[in-house]
Structures are given as structure tokens and as C-alpha cells.
Design a protein around this motif. Structure first.
Motif, mmCIF file in Angstrom:
data_model
loop_
_atom_site.group_PDB
_atom_site.id
_atom_site.type_symbol
_atom_site.label_atom_id
_atom_site.label_comp_id
_atom_site.label_asym_id
_atom_site.label_seq_id
_atom_site.Cartn_x
_atom_site.Cartn_y
_atom_site.Cartn_z
ATOM 1 N N ALA A 65 17.102 -2.702 3.208
ATOM 2 C CA ALA A 65 18.351 -3.438 3.410
ATOM 3 C C ALA A 65 18.208 -4.966 3.374
ATOM 4 O O ALA A 65 19.197 -5.671 3.156
ATOM 5 C CB ALA A 65 18.977 -3.008 4.738
ATOM 6 N N SER A 66 17.004 -5.484 3.609
ATOM 7 C CA SER A 66 16.814 -6.945 3.609
ATOM 8 C C SER A 66 15.317 -7.248 3.562
ATOM 9 O O SER A 66 14.490 -6.351 3.789
ATOM 10 C CB SER A 66 17.398 -7.570 4.889
ATOM 11 N N GLY A 67 15.008 -8.509 3.336
ATOM 12 C CA GLY A 67 13.605 -8.929 3.384
ATOM 13 C C GLY A 67 13.052 -8.789 4.794
ATOM 14 O O GLY A 67 11.882 -8.438 4.983
ATOM 15 N N THR A 68 13.877 -9.063 5.773
ATOM 16 C CA THR A 68 13.446 -8.927 7.179
ATOM 17 C C THR A 68 13.053 -7.482 7.452
ATOM 18 O O THR A 68 11.996 -7.206 8.026
ATOM 19 C CB THR A 68 14.594 -9.337 8.130
ATOM 20 N N ASP A 69 13.893 -6.541 7.030
ATOM 21 C CA ASP A 69 13.577 -5.131 7.230
ATOM 22 C C ASP A 69 12.320 -4.735 6.459
ATOM 23 O O ASP A 69 11.530 -3.908 6.930
ATOM 24 C CB ASP A 69 14.748 -4.238 6.799
ATOM 25 N N PRO A 95 12.618 -15.121 10.075
ATOM 26 C CA PRO A 95 12.355 -13.680 10.016
ATOM 27 C C PRO A 95 10.887 -13.296 9.899
ATOM 28 O O PRO A 95 10.505 -12.206 10.313
ATOM 29 C CB PRO A 95 13.114 -13.221 8.764
ATOM 30 N N THR A 96 10.046 -14.164 9.332
ATOM 31 C CA THR A 96 8.624 -13.817 9.205
ATOM 32 C C THR A 96 8.054 -13.506 10.592
ATOM 33 O O THR A 96 7.392 -12.482 10.792
ATOM 34 C CB THR A 96 7.827 -14.987 8.571
ATOM 35 N N ALA A 97 8.331 -14.391 11.549
ATOM 36 C CA ALA A 97 7.816 -14.196 12.911
ATOM 37 C C ALA A 97 8.612 -13.122 13.647
ATOM 38 O O ALA A 97 8.049 -12.281 14.357
ATOM 39 C CB ALA A 97 7.882 -15.515 13.670
ATOM 40 N N GLU A 163 1.588 -9.628 2.211
ATOM 41 C CA GLU A 163 2.195 -10.823 1.614
ATOM 42 C C GLU A 163 3.671 -10.913 1.998
ATOM 43 O O GLU A 163 4.418 -9.953 1.787
ATOM 44 C CB GLU A 163 2.153 -10.747 0.085
ATOM 45 N N ASP A 164 4.088 -12.055 2.534
ATOM 46 C CA ASP A 164 5.530 -12.334 2.621
ATOM 47 C C ASP A 164 5.878 -13.040 1.314
ATOM 48 O O ASP A 164 5.657 -14.249 1.166
ATOM 49 C CB ASP A 164 5.866 -13.203 3.836
ATOM 50 N N ALA A 165 6.380 -12.241 0.367
ATOM 51 C CA ALA A 165 6.674 -12.760 -0.978
ATOM 52 C C ALA A 165 8.174 -12.961 -1.162
ATOM 53 O O ALA A 165 8.672 -12.948 -2.293
ATOM 54 C CB ALA A 165 6.119 -11.795 -2.023
ATOM 55 N N ALA A 166 8.877 -13.172 -0.056
ATOM 56 C CA ALA A 166 10.341 -13.296 -0.090
ATOM 57 C C ALA A 166 10.820 -14.402 -1.028
ATOM 58 O O ALA A 166 11.936 -14.343 -1.541
ATOM 59 C CB ALA A 166 10.866 -13.544 1.324
ATOM 60 N N GLN A 167 9.953 -15.414 -1.241
ATOM 61 C CA GLN A 167 10.374 -16.557 -2.062
ATOM 62 C C GLN A 167 9.612 -16.610 -3.390
ATOM 63 O O GLN A 167 9.631 -17.652 -4.045
ATOM 64 C CB GLN A 167 10.129 -17.858 -1.281
ATOM 65 N N ALA A 168 8.961 -15.514 -3.776
ATOM 66 C CA ALA A 168 7.986 -15.679 -4.871
ATOM 67 C C ALA A 168 8.015 -14.585 -5.932
ATOM 68 O O ALA A 168 6.983 -14.306 -6.545
ATOM 69 C CB ALA A 168 6.593 -15.791 -4.263
ATOM 70 N N PHE A 187 9.592 -8.435 -0.211
ATOM 71 C CA PHE A 187 10.475 -9.310 -0.990
ATOM 72 C C PHE A 187 11.866 -9.315 -0.371
ATOM 73 O O PHE A 187 12.301 -8.310 0.203
ATOM 74 C CB PHE A 187 10.582 -8.808 -2.437
ATOM 75 N N SER A 188 12.542 -10.446 -0.525
ATOM 76 C CA SER A 188 13.944 -10.563 -0.097
ATOM 77 C C SER A 188 14.805 -10.743 -1.341
ATOM 78 O O SER A 188 14.413 -11.453 -2.274
ATOM 79 C CB SER A 188 14.106 -11.788 0.803
ATOM 80 N N PHE A 189 15.986 -10.110 -1.335
ATOM 81 C CA PHE A 189 16.947 -10.347 -2.417
ATOM 82 C C PHE A 189 18.190 -11.051 -1.874
ATOM 83 O O PHE A 189 19.303 -10.855 -2.373
ATOM 84 C CB PHE A 189 17.313 -9.026 -3.110
ATOM 85 N N ALA A 192 20.398 -16.342 -2.564
ATOM 86 C CA ALA A 192 19.841 -17.586 -3.101
ATOM 87 C C ALA A 192 18.419 -17.449 -3.616
ATOM 88 O O ALA A 192 17.865 -18.393 -4.184
ATOM 89 C CB ALA A 192 19.881 -18.664 -2.019
ATOM 90 N N LYS A 193 17.814 -16.281 -3.450
ATOM 91 C CA LYS A 193 16.423 -16.129 -3.880
ATOM 92 C C LYS A 193 16.330 -16.104 -5.418
ATOM 93 O O LYS A 193 17.336 -15.927 -6.106
ATOM 94 C CB LYS A 193 15.848 -14.818 -3.324
ATOM 95 N N ASN A 194 15.111 -16.212 -5.968
ATOM 96 C CA ASN A 194 14.951 -16.210 -7.441
ATOM 97 C C ASN A 194 15.561 -14.949 -8.042
ATOM 98 O O ASN A 194 16.146 -14.989 -9.115
ATOM 99 C CB ASN A 194 13.472 -16.303 -7.825
HETATM 100 C C1 LIG Z 1 9.724 -16.458 3.717
HETATM 101 C C2 LIG Z 1 10.817 -15.507 4.080
HETATM 102 N N1 LIG Z 1 10.520 -14.385 4.753
HETATM 103 C C3 LIG Z 1 11.474 -13.493 5.087
HETATM 104 C C4 LIG Z 1 12.796 -13.697 4.768
HETATM 105 C C5 LIG Z 1 13.821 -12.699 5.201
HETATM 106 O O1 LIG Z 1 14.568 -12.162 4.138
HETATM 107 P P1 LIG Z 1 16.086 -11.679 4.335
HETATM 108 O O2 LIG Z 1 16.943 -12.892 4.515
HETATM 109 O O3 LIG Z 1 16.382 -10.947 3.069
HETATM 110 O O4 LIG Z 1 16.105 -10.775 5.512
HETATM 111 C C6 LIG Z 1 13.148 -14.851 4.057
HETATM 112 C C7 LIG Z 1 14.533 -15.139 3.662
HETATM 113 O O5 LIG Z 1 15.332 -15.592 4.418
HETATM 114 C C8 LIG Z 1 12.135 -15.784 3.715
HETATM 115 O O6 LIG Z 1 12.432 -16.899 3.045
#
Ligand SMILES: Cc1ncc(COP(=O)(O)O)c(C=O)c1O
Length: 374
Positions: A65-69, A95-97, A163-168, A187-189, A192-194
Motif C-alpha cells: 500500500a505504500s513505501g512505509t508499509d 517513515p524510514t525510522a 535498501e530504502d530505495a524509495a527515492q531511487a 520502494f515508494s510510489f 512525486a517519486k520518479n
Molecule cells: C526515503 C524514503 N523512505 C520511505 C518513504 C515512505 O514512502 P511512502 O510515502 O510511500 O510511505 C519515503 C517517501 O516519503 C522516502 O522518501
């Protein structure tokens, strides 16, 4: 007020410009989901997962559902929880932490390299204790982390590498795409992400079938089969409408990333002669995807204000390092704990960057920067 050079407003990113190009395909993809009432998992999600795994040169991608999840589920899938520690950086999105804490583990921060603004492997090593289970580097701004040293570190201390590849999406390190450089990647979608959905979305990418399978269960109430719940999980399925839209956008992603790189190189060239502006160092072995184009400058807030007056949008990623966030005060790490991350927080400035930008717009931004940086 308009900018003095061309008079147009320049946005930090322009999702509307992107939508203009792909809208017919997007409407058709959405219609297909709706007309088939294929809203939950099903064909569109599977097609996107296969496409995204292929894009990362990975065996498995699981939509959530999200990058956080994605981060929470992968930590749980790896058996990380109460009593464990996970090392990451303080200069990242919250969200990383948060994901580490929500898994039940404790966040441990390590400072960053002043050149790349990514995790400093030496600093990470100093944070390893008997409780450490994983290191979670962030490919910040789409710049791949120095993975070789981290991999060696993880091997010698028997740690997992996430890897937190949310931005990559699509960034490469030594010719290999991020997503398969550790045990698993998230990964996050976020729009605003790529690679952005038209809402929230995320994915876990891995070459390890057991991890993929566990994430697949966790995202769907802990089950493989309907009505048979093997573990307690979540409702964290990638929405089928988002998956269908993401499949449309995935076809364009390599081209968009290439445009971002060209724009970043042009910025680098134009800014190289501007005193007091520091551009981000790219590792020789890396091919970044410039989720953001970030400079560092001492009088950051003043420059930002001036650019705003010129109708040029900018951003700060991120203004408060995570160890100084009220929610993480319980970690007991005050000002001065991570000098490099704190320095970055007070000097970083994200300039407008998106694939559809023109050379003239970049020139306008740089001209405005030059006007105000002495
Ligand atoms: C580095 C990083 N990690 C995690 C997230 C969490 O992703 P999301 O917003 O899809 O939950 C984001 C985006 O906000 C992010 O930039």
C-alpha cells in the motif's frame, strides 16, 4: 510576483506536465480496471509486479500500500522485532525510522558522509552492538549508497542489508540496479517519486523467494489461501487502479530518468562556477536518478526566500534531522549527536527538477541563484 528573467513560475516538480503526455493511456488503464471490477490484487497488480521486478533485474516485486508499509512488512518478514536494533541515517524521510519502530525494533542512527550525504559505513560500524540485526541505508535523492563497504560490513557482522530505495527507482551501482544490492529493497510510489502512482503505493523487491512469499502473505492478512490465515498480517495490498497506472508509467521511466540526469548535469555545469554553492558528489561507480537536485549553501533560507520572490519553488529535504524530531526524543540524542546530518539539514536546498523541464527553465533558476549568491 514573477521571476525577473522569464516571468514564468517554475515549480519544484510538475505532475500535470507529465499527466498531459500520458493521460490517454492512463484513462484507458483505469477504465480496464473499473470495467472488469478488478479492484483487489488480480491481473493488474501481477502485471505491474512482474514489470517492476524486470525493471530492477530482480526475481520478485511485491506490491503493497505504500513505501512505509514496504519497510514495515520487510522488517517483519525478516523476523526483526522487539529487542532488535536497526541502523539507518537521520537525514531521511520520517517513515524510514518510523517503520523500524513500528516493527518493534529500535532505531539507531549513524552519521552521513559529508560528500555524498549518504550513510558513512565507518560511522555505521561504530553503531553495531549485539542487538543489531540490520543496516538500512537510504539511496537519498536517487544517489546510490556506497554499497560495497556496507555489504562487507553486513557479512562480517552477520547483519541483514535492507535498501530504502524509495527515492531511487532505476539508479545503478556498479552496473546493477538498486533493489538487489542487499537482502531486500523497499520502494515508494508516492506521486512525486520518479515512478509515482496517482495515490499511495509501494513495493518490496528481492531475489529471495522466502522473503517475497512472507511479504505477500503479510500484505494480505497473513494468508496464501482465502479464509486460511497462517499468521497475523495487514491489509496492505497495492491498489489495482494504482498498479494499472504504474504499469503505464513504468514504460516511460528509463526515459524520464535519463532526462533527470541530463538536467542535473546541466545544473552541475552552470553551477560549477558559482562560489559558495556545493553540488552533490556522485560516486564513480554510481548512476543516480536524481529524484531531487540538491545543492548546499550557507545562507540557504535567505536564498530560498529570494527564489520564492522570483516565483521559483524550492524544497528542503529535510529541515529537521530525525534524531531531533519530537517523536524520537526518547532516543535521547540531542543537538550535536550527528554533526554531518545536522549540517546538511541547515544547508540543503532542492532546486526544481522534473523530466519535462526545459534548458531555459534551468538557466532561469541558475541565473536567479547567481543573482542572490555572493
Ligand atoms: C526515503 C524514503 N523512505 C520511505 C518513504 C515512505 O514512502 P511512502 O510515502 O510511500 O510511505 C519515503 C517517501 O516519503 C522516502 O522518501
Amino acid at each position: 510576483m514573477e521571476n525577473t528573467i522569464t516571468g514564468e513560475k517554475i515549480k519544484l516538480i510538475d505532475l500535470e506536465a507529465q499527466h498531459q503526455v500520458i493521460q490517454e493511456e492512463v484513462w484507458a488503464a483505469m477504465r480496464d480496471v473499473i470495467e472488469n471490477s478488478a479492484f483487489i490484487l488480480g491481473r493488474h497488480v501481477k502485471e505491474f509486479e512482474d514489470g517492476f521486478a524486470g525493471f530492477c533485474n530482480a526475481r520478485f516485486a511485491t506490491g503493497v500500500a505504500s513505501g512505509t508499509d514496504a519497510l514495515i512488512l520487510v522488517l517483519r518478514a525478516l523476523g526483526i522485532g522487539p529487542g532488535d536494533e536497526v541502523v539507518t541515517v537521520p537525514n531521511t524521510a520520517f517513515p524510514t525510522a518510523e517503520a523500524i519502530t513500528l516493527s518493534g525494533a529500535r532505531v539507531v542512527f549513524a552519521d552521513i558522509s559529508p560528500e555524498t550525504l549518504n550513510i558513512d559505513p565507518g560511522a555505521a560500524e561504530k553503531k553495531i552492538t549485539k542487538k543489531t540485526r540490520a543496516i538500512m541505508p537510504v539511496h537519498l535523492y536517487g544517489q546510490p549508497v556506497e554499497m560495497e563497504e556496507l555489504k562487507e560490513l553486513c557479512q562480517s557482522y552477520n547483519l541483514l542489508l535492507i535498501e530504502d530505495a524509495a527515492q531511487a527507482h532505476g539508479a545503478e551501482y556498479k552496473g546493477q540496479r538498486v533493489g538487489t544490492l542487499g537482502d531486500a529493497a523497499c520502494f515508494s510510489f508516492y506521486p512525486a517519486k520518479n515512478l509515482g502512482a496517482y495515490g499511495d503505493g509501494g513495493a518490496v523487491v528481492t531475489n529471495d523467494e522466502r522473503i517475497a512469499d512472507k511479504v505477500r502473505m503479510l500484505r494480505n492478512h497473513g494468508r496464501h489461501e482465502k479464509y486460511c490465515h497462517e499468521i497475523e498480517g495487514y491489509n496492505s495490498r497495492l491498489d489495482a487502479l494504482q498498479a494499472a497506472i504504474l504499469s503505464v508509467k513504468l514504460k516511460y521511466l528509463d526515459g524520464w530518468n535519463e532526462k533527470r540526469r541530463q538536467h542535473a548535469q546541466y545544473y552541475d555545469k552552470l553551477l560549477s562556477s558559482v562560489k559558495n554553492v556545493i553540488t552533490t558528489k556522485v560516486l564513480d561507480k554510481a548512476k543516480p536518478v536524481y529524484h531531487l537536485y540538491v545543492i548546499r549553501i550557507r545562507d540557504r533560507d535567505l536564498l530560498r526566500k529570494k527564489l520564492k520572490e522570483e516565483n521559483i519553488d524550492t524544497g528542503i529535504h529535510y529541515p529537521i534531522p530525525l534524531h531531533l524530531q519530537p517523536a524520537l526524543a526518547y532516543l535521547g540524542q540531542g543537538k550535536g549527536s550527528f554533526p554531518m546530518a545536522e549540517e546538511a539539514a541547515s544547508t540543503v536546498l532542492s532546486l526544481p527538477l522534473y523530466p519535462e523541464m526545459t534548458k531555459e527553465q534551468i538557466e532561469t533558476v541558475v541565473a536567479a541563484v547567481k543573482q542572490h549568491v555572493k
